[in-house]
Design an enzyme around this catalytic site. Sequence first.
Site, PDB file in Angstrom:
ATOM      1  N   ARG A 138       4.035   5.706  -0.526  1.00 49.29           N
ATOM      2  CA  ARG A 138       3.506   4.313   0.374  1.00 49.29           C
ATOM      3  C   ARG A 138       3.834   4.470   2.180  1.00 49.29           C
ATOM      4  NH1 ARG A 138       2.654   5.191  -3.303  1.00 49.29           N
ATOM      5  NH2 ARG A 138       2.236   2.985  -5.004  1.00 49.29           N
ATOM      6  N   GLU A 169       4.239  -4.196   2.510  1.00 49.74           N
ATOM      7  CA  GLU A 169       3.264  -3.318   2.200  1.00 49.74           C
ATOM      8  C   GLU A 169       2.201  -2.804   3.043  1.00 49.74           C
ATOM      9  OE1 GLU A 169       2.829  -1.304  -1.627  1.00 49.74           O
ATOM     10  OE2 GLU A 169       0.632  -1.859  -0.700  1.00 49.74           O
ATOM     11  N   SER A 229       0.196  -5.565  -4.358  1.00 53.87           N
ATOM     12  CA  SER A 229       1.552  -5.710  -4.375  1.00 53.87           C
ATOM     13  C   SER A 229       1.877  -5.641  -2.419  1.00 53.87           C
ATOM     14  CB  SER A 229       2.149  -4.329  -4.325  1.00 53.87           C
ATOM     15  OG  SER A 229       2.029  -4.135  -6.082  1.00 53.87           O
TER      16      SER A 229
END
Length: 404
Positions: free
Chosen positions: A166, A395, A294
């Site tokens: 990520r 995130e 998420s």
Amino acid sequence: MTSFADLTTIGVGGAIARFVEPTTRVGLIEAVEDADSRGLPLCVIGGGSNLLAADAPFDGVVVRDARRGIAVPDEAAPVEGADRTVRVSAEAGVNWDDLVAFTVGLGLAGIEGLSGIPGTVGASVVQNIGAYGQEVASSVESVEVWDRLDKRVRTLAPADLAFGYRSSVLKASMYVAPAQPADRFFPTPRYVVLSVTLALRHSATGAVGYGQLAKALGVEVGDHMAIGAIREAVLRVRAAKGMLEDPTRYATAAMAGAKREENVRADLASLAALQQGAPGAAPAADPDRHSCGSFFMNPILPAERAAGLPADAPRFAAVLPDGTPGVKTSAAWLIDHAGFHKGFSTGDGAKAGLSSRHTLALTNRGGATAADVAALARVIQDGVEDAYGVRLVPEPVVIGMDLR
Ligand SMILES: Cc1cc2nc3c(=O)[nH]c(=O)nc-3n(C[C@H](O)[C@H](O)[C@H](O)COP(=O)(O)OP(=O)(O)OC[C@H]3O[C@@H](n4cnc5c(N)ncnc54)[C@H](O)[C@@H]3O)c2cc1C
């Protein structure tokens, strides 16, 4: 006046002082350059599916690329039996799943496991989207960007992009430390993505890279399956977890035209089938889908810290930001074992809560504010830290609030 609530999947966030939608490459660069030269806060937004913006007004410019072009320069090349590489270029404003549907339709393997991830092509490389054993990084050939510092167009190769879990050089240009914005460019990277070129394989089949998916397909991890079947299985698994975007959002004025109409229609039909409503009835919005996906990253810890976690906590080999070996654990496991189960909320009538189908998704259950979502995030961060000494890092890109 357009607000972040109108433009984001979680549906919260304040009014935007100026919202522009350039329809050309030059127009996009000019809009970015104009904001930068005037020292205004700038947010280049895609699908708004990885953004949590504060309720306070955003006193700057939000730019959304309205270009939707996909080109396949190699398409006319002869197929010579064996698999071969086919390059596909897409403008940053293309809806990500429109691109996946298009490439799978052409019989190209490489991104079928990333089916159904909300957002745009431009943002896909910012956080190196990944799911079910695939990451976009493995298919990226180059990324064309506008460099806001040097004020020029550049083409970045995978070696320049420093993709990780990520993360990428693009995302790193926005942060000085995890969840700590860099003053200069945040909430958009130094490099504004103009287009992305992927190198895909002309191949009838792709490898199934993830246990849950293999189970849905009745095969073993690593087996090869028709790429169309992999896409369908991914969409089914994601739908069951409430991890598809809410397609009803494209009926709103702020989102109209941002995704190909035939694909929106297909998504609405799937949602209606899932809800098993009356034949022909329009599907209702699904409250589990109003999220940023998420909300927390899976923590990557030095080995000695990971050793302090309970024996049954998941552990995977990973690389720490400084390049040394580390251990990745599961944010969902930590949240669940710290006592925050699916559907958790801070009290009766709370408008933000954990998804009833996915521990990692913080959802707007209807009428939540950004402050409600942030308060829930902090309760979870504090609870996990008390239980396991690990501070979870969000995130999504968090604008105007501190969720360190
Ligand atoms: C239901 C749901 C499921 C999800 N599942 C997954 C998943 O499985 N895997 C995964 O990796 N992610 C997942 N996500 C997160 C999200 O889909 C991805 O991060 C996606 O790439 C965000 O794209 P976007 O266009 O919506 O970005 P936005 O939210 O609009 O923006 C995110 C960041 O990217 C920047 N950005 C946007 N466009 C550009 C551009 N052209 N140039 C430079 N910077 C840009 C923005 O400035 C911002 O900093 C999920 C989200 C939701 C809501």
